[in-house]
Design a protein around this motif. Structure first.
Motif, mmCIF file in Angstrom:
data_model
loop_
_atom_site.group_PDB
_atom_site.id
_atom_site.type_symbol
_atom_site.label_atom_id
_atom_site.label_comp_id
_atom_site.label_asym_id
_atom_site.label_seq_id
_atom_site.Cartn_x
_atom_site.Cartn_y
_atom_site.Cartn_z
ATOM 1 N N ALA A 1 0.847 -1.195 0.000
ATOM 2 C CA ALA A 1 0.000 0.000 0.000
ATOM 3 C C ALA A 1 0.883 1.247 0.000
ATOM 4 C CB ALA A 1 -0.925 -0.015 1.211
ATOM 5 N N TYR B 1 2.523 1.670 -3.447
ATOM 6 C CA TYR B 1 1.666 1.978 -4.593
ATOM 7 C C TYR B 1 0.650 3.092 -4.329
ATOM 8 C CZ TYR B 1 3.601 -2.344 -6.434
ATOM 9 O OH TYR B 1 4.468 -3.292 -6.876
ATOM 10 N N ASP C 1 -5.268 1.866 -0.041
ATOM 11 C CA ASP C 1 -4.385 2.952 -0.496
ATOM 12 C C ASP C 1 -5.148 3.803 -1.502
ATOM 13 O OD1 ASP C 1 -3.854 2.116 -3.356
ATOM 14 O OD2 ASP C 1 -3.185 0.317 -2.294
ATOM 15 N N GLY D 1 -4.640 1.943 -8.547
ATOM 16 C CA GLY D 1 -5.538 0.785 -8.630
ATOM 17 C C GLY D 1 -4.982 -0.269 -9.582
ATOM 18 N N ILE E 1 -2.743 -11.272 -9.569
ATOM 19 C CA ILE E 1 -1.731 -10.631 -8.715
ATOM 20 C C ILE E 1 -1.303 -11.533 -7.558
ATOM 21 C CG2 ILE E 1 -2.329 -8.233 -9.243
ATOM 22 C CD1 ILE E 1 -3.870 -8.210 -6.624
ATOM 23 N N TYR F 1 4.100 -12.457 -10.280
ATOM 24 C CA TYR F 1 3.254 -11.626 -11.138
ATOM 25 C C TYR F 1 3.407 -10.151 -10.775
ATOM 26 C CZ TYR F 1 -0.440 -10.177 -14.169
ATOM 27 O OH TYR F 1 -1.131 -9.575 -15.178
ATOM 28 N N LYS F 2 3.496 -9.332 -11.829
ATOM 29 C CA LYS F 2 3.529 -7.877 -11.617
ATOM 30 C C LYS F 2 2.556 -7.274 -12.597
ATOM 31 C CE LYS F 2 8.111 -7.102 -9.883
ATOM 32 N NZ LYS F 2 7.817 -5.849 -9.210
ATOM 33 N N VAL F 3 1.773 -6.319 -12.115
ATOM 34 C CA VAL F 3 0.775 -5.701 -13.000
ATOM 35 C C VAL F 3 1.482 -5.065 -14.183
ATOM 36 C CG1 VAL F 3 -0.963 -3.879 -13.155
ATOM 37 C CG2 VAL F 3 -0.856 -5.353 -11.128
ATOM 38 N N TYR G 1 2.489 -0.999 -15.294
ATOM 39 C CA TYR G 1 2.302 -0.166 -14.110
ATOM 40 C C TYR G 1 3.241 1.033 -14.204
ATOM 41 C CZ TYR G 1 0.379 0.652 -9.568
ATOM 42 O OH TYR G 1 -0.331 1.178 -8.540
ATOM 43 N N GLY H 1 10.104 -4.487 -5.056
ATOM 44 C CA GLY H 1 9.136 -5.497 -5.515
ATOM 45 C C GLY H 1 9.770 -6.648 -6.271
ATOM 46 N N THR H 2 9.365 -7.856 -5.887
ATOM 47 C CA THR H 2 9.844 -9.038 -6.612
ATOM 48 C C THR H 2 8.676 -9.797 -7.214
ATOM 49 O OG1 THR H 2 9.651 -10.317 -4.604
ATOM 50 C CG2 THR H 2 11.826 -9.413 -5.127
ATOM 51 N N LEU I 1 6.651 -11.375 -5.283
ATOM 52 C CA LEU I 1 6.484 -12.546 -4.410
ATOM 53 C C LEU I 1 5.594 -12.249 -3.202
ATOM 54 C CD1 LEU I 1 10.146 -13.917 -4.303
ATOM 55 C CD2 LEU I 1 8.253 -14.722 -5.676
ATOM 56 N N LEU J 1 2.569 -10.913 -2.512
ATOM 57 C CA LEU J 1 1.172 -11.353 -2.419
ATOM 58 C C LEU J 1 1.038 -12.869 -2.479
ATOM 59 C CD1 LEU J 1 -0.822 -8.687 -4.458
ATOM 60 C CD2 LEU J 1 -0.687 -8.989 -1.995
ATOM 61 N N PHE K 1 -6.962 -4.265 0.033
ATOM 62 C CA PHE K 1 -6.675 -5.687 0.249
ATOM 63 C C PHE K 1 -7.216 -6.038 1.626
ATOM 64 C CE2 PHE K 1 -3.825 -7.040 -3.164
ATOM 65 C CZ PHE K 1 -3.578 -5.827 -3.782
HETATM 66 P P1 ADP Z 1 5.716 -6.821 -5.436
HETATM 67 O O1 ADP Z 1 6.810 -7.223 -4.550
HETATM 68 O O2 ADP Z 1 6.105 -6.603 -6.837
HETATM 69 O O3 ADP Z 1 4.870 -5.741 -4.877
HETATM 70 P P2 ADP Z 1 3.464 -8.470 -4.844
HETATM 71 O O4 ADP Z 1 3.242 -9.943 -4.984
HETATM 72 O O5 ADP Z 1 3.352 -7.907 -3.492
HETATM 73 O O6 ADP Z 1 4.820 -8.147 -5.537
HETATM 74 O O7 ADP Z 1 2.421 -7.767 -5.765
HETATM 75 C C1 ADP Z 1 2.193 -8.257 -7.073
HETATM 76 C C2 ADP Z 1 1.805 -7.120 -7.958
HETATM 77 O O8 ADP Z 1 0.499 -6.671 -7.598
HETATM 78 C C3 ADP Z 1 2.676 -5.898 -7.810
HETATM 79 O O9 ADP Z 1 3.804 -5.981 -8.635
HETATM 80 C C4 ADP Z 1 1.763 -4.788 -8.220
HETATM 81 O O10 ADP Z 1 1.768 -4.691 -9.627
HETATM 82 C C5 ADP Z 1 0.399 -5.285 -7.767
HETATM 83 N N1 ADP Z 1 0.014 -4.682 -6.465
HETATM 84 C C6 ADP Z 1 0.180 -5.202 -5.244
HETATM 85 N N2 ADP Z 1 -0.322 -4.393 -4.282
HETATM 86 C C7 ADP Z 1 -0.805 -3.321 -4.936
HETATM 87 C C8 ADP Z 1 -1.462 -2.125 -4.518
HETATM 88 N N3 ADP Z 1 -1.712 -1.857 -3.220
HETATM 89 N N4 ADP Z 1 -1.839 -1.226 -5.473
HETATM 90 C C9 ADP Z 1 -1.599 -1.487 -6.763
HETATM 91 N N5 ADP Z 1 -1.001 -2.596 -7.224
HETATM 92 C C10 ADP Z 1 -0.605 -3.500 -6.324
#
Ligand code: ADP
Length: 495
Positions: A387, A390, A414, A418, A427, A432-434, A437, A444-445, A447, A449, A475
């Motif tokens: 949060a 992002y 947050d 979005g 996600i 996975y990464k959006v 973005y 960020g890796t 990993l 979530l 979340f």
């Molecule tokens: P990272 O370490 O890259 O944040 P996560 O597994 O925590 O990896 O998250 C996966 C992806 O989900 C992130 O790369 C991001 O693109 C998206 N994401 C996670 N949390 C948020 C959030 N609060 N707002 C927007 N996108 C998010």
């Protein structure tokens, strides 16, 4: 390329299997038909006829002294196609008392020889019911060749007594000439056999083609997939089972392809994320070694911070591999969820004061859950960290604790960009990464979530995310609320 199974031994093609099975089925059916229609036709007919003669004989025995014996005999002779003679025996003489003949060629009419009469008499005396099958010209006694159409006859004799009178009942029925019928049946069965074998061959080709063609196609595609080419399509053909197999393989290929892409992305991300702190550490260390007066507490702190980043990254990777490998066990206790959140937020004190982040925690009472404290702390930490990474320009992050109906729910909201709706389900997947973005998480890796998901699944918790593009994301997860006095010595639970 052939599959491993077919490399060791020669496996016959499906077409041959189907043809052999169908041929065996057709041959067995034909054998049964041949046995019944050809070989058993005559014996079965003769046995039925003998049975009928026995029944008629028994009927006549019951009415032997009846005045209506003659008319009964005529009636039975007509209805069953049987010739009847009843002799009254007195001493050595036999007087014909009833005579119902429906065929001129009947053997009873032409009992020329005394020896046959004596045989029938003696047979009836010793067996009660005596049967004899006669083939050939009974008038002359000459034998006939097997192929001739001279009818075969069954003659029976029954002896019965009534008071001082004895009666000898003689019956005769022809076994109809079945030879011609058998010849016709043999011809018909031969033609049918030919047609059925041909049909078996054609069916085998069609059926095996329908089954083996899609299997062969899928096997070729699978070999390509095994060589690392994800541009494959499994065509399951027309039958339900192969179509389902095709769909499953297409799905597997798609998943493999996306895992491959994610792993490549991960390698790129991890390399990048490792390189940044490593460059900093080595850079600062060299400066501190080479330039006098640079051995400062600030520089040392930078090295320590970067080392912590590295450690966190490596820990994430290790945690996830343990969680998804199923070797992780939970050390559950009764704990204050409210305190755990507070405790996590304490780590962000510096961010609040120095970088102006507004991190708020709303709760109305202290709530307790039964969970593994370090793991739940990790979940909250990962969600809050995301949060913060992002969130929008206002730098605000809100954490809410809502306890209702036996469940305690934590929401982390947050005000960032979005997440597009079509990417929301992905996600939670590791790496996975959006896509597209606008801003990349600092550490960020992809990993975080996935770790959150695995921990919450181990706890049997509910969790999810709602997000509106341009507004922000929330979340959440929820666990059953329990009393603070619940048994605190609960055993370890494992997934
Ligand atoms: P990272 O370490 O890259 O944040 P996560 O597994 O925590 O990896 O998250 C996966 C992806 O989900 C992130 O790369 C991001 O693109 C998206 N994401 C996670 N949390 C948020 C959030 N609060 N707002 C927007 N996108 C998010």
């Amino acid at each position: 390329m052939n599959g491993a199974a077919s490399k060791g031994r020669r496996i016959p093609p499906l077409r041959r299997h189907v043809f052999l099975l169908l041929s065996v089925f057709v041959l067995v059916t034909l054998c049964i038909l041949w046995v019944f229609q050809i070989f058993l036709l005559k014996p079965m007919y003769a046995s039925l006829k003998t049975h009928e003669l026995k029944r008629v004989s028994a009927r006549l025995v019951r009415s032997v002294d009846s005045p209506s014996l003659s008319s009964l005999s005529d009636k039975l002779a007509q209805s069953s196609g049987i010739c009847v003679s009843v002799y009254e025996i007195t001493g050595q003489t036999a007087r014909l008392s009833v005579n119902s003949h429906i065929r001129a060629s009947c053997i009873l009419h032409n009992l020329a020889s005394d020896s046959m009469m004596n045989r029938l008499y003696a047979g009836a005396l010793s067996h009660g019911f005596y049967t004899e099958r006669i083939r050939g010209n009974f008038l002359t006694g000459a034998a006939v060749d097997a192929k001739s159409e001279v009818p075969e006859s069954i003659i029976t004799s029954t002896m019965t007594e009534n008071g001082d009178k004895k009666y000898l009942i003689l019956l005769n029925a022809e076994i109809e000439p079945v030879g011609t019928t058998t010849d016709t049946l043999i011809l018909q069965l031969s033609i049918i056999s030919g047609i059925l074998l041909l049909a078996a061959g054609i069916t085998a080709v069609l059926v095996s083609g329908a089954i083996s063609k899609p299997i062969a196609q899928m096997s070729r595609e699978a070999n390509k997939l095994a060589l690392g080419s994800y541009d494959v399509h499994f065509d399951g053909g027309m039958s339900k089972e192969t179509a389902e197999l095709g769909e499953a393989l297409n799905y597997a290929a798609k998943e493999l392809s996306s895992i491959d892409t994610m792993q490549k992305d991960l390698m790129a991300n991890i390399s990048h994320d490792l390189r940044t702190p490593l460059t900093m550490i080595s850079g600062y260390s060299e400066v501190m070694r080479d330039i006098p007066g640079e051995m400062t507490a600030e520089n040392m702190q930078i090295i320590i911070d970067e080392t912590e980043r590295l450690t966190a990254l490596v820990n994430d990777i290790l945690d996830l591999s343990k969680l998804s490998g199923g070797s992780q066990t939970l050390q559950c206790t009764v704990l204050s969820l409210t305190n755990t959140v507070r405790h996590t937020l304490d780590r962000y004190q510096k961010l609040r004061t120095q970088e102006g982040y507004r991190i708020t925690f709303d709760f109305d009472r202290e709530a307790y859950i039964y969970a593994d404290e370090s793991k739940i702390l990790q979940v909250i930490y990962n969600l809050v960290n995301n949060a913060i990474n992002y969130t929008g320009e206002d730098k605000s992050v809100t954490i809410r604790q809502i306890c209702d109906d036996g469940q305690c729910r934590i929401e982390v909201t947050d005000t960032g960009e979005g997440i597009p709706a079509d990417q929301l389900p992905m996600i939670w997947d590791r790496y996975y990464k959006v896509k597209n973005y606008y801003r990349r998480a600092v550490t960020g890796t992809g990993l975080g979530l996935s770790i959150v998901k695995n921990i919450l699944l181990l706890h049997g918790a509910k969790f999810g995310v709602s997000s509106t593009e341009g507004v922000g994301s929330t979340f959440w997860f929820s666990l059953p609320e329990i009393s603070p006095d619940a048994d605190k010595t609960s055993p370890h639970i494992s997934p």
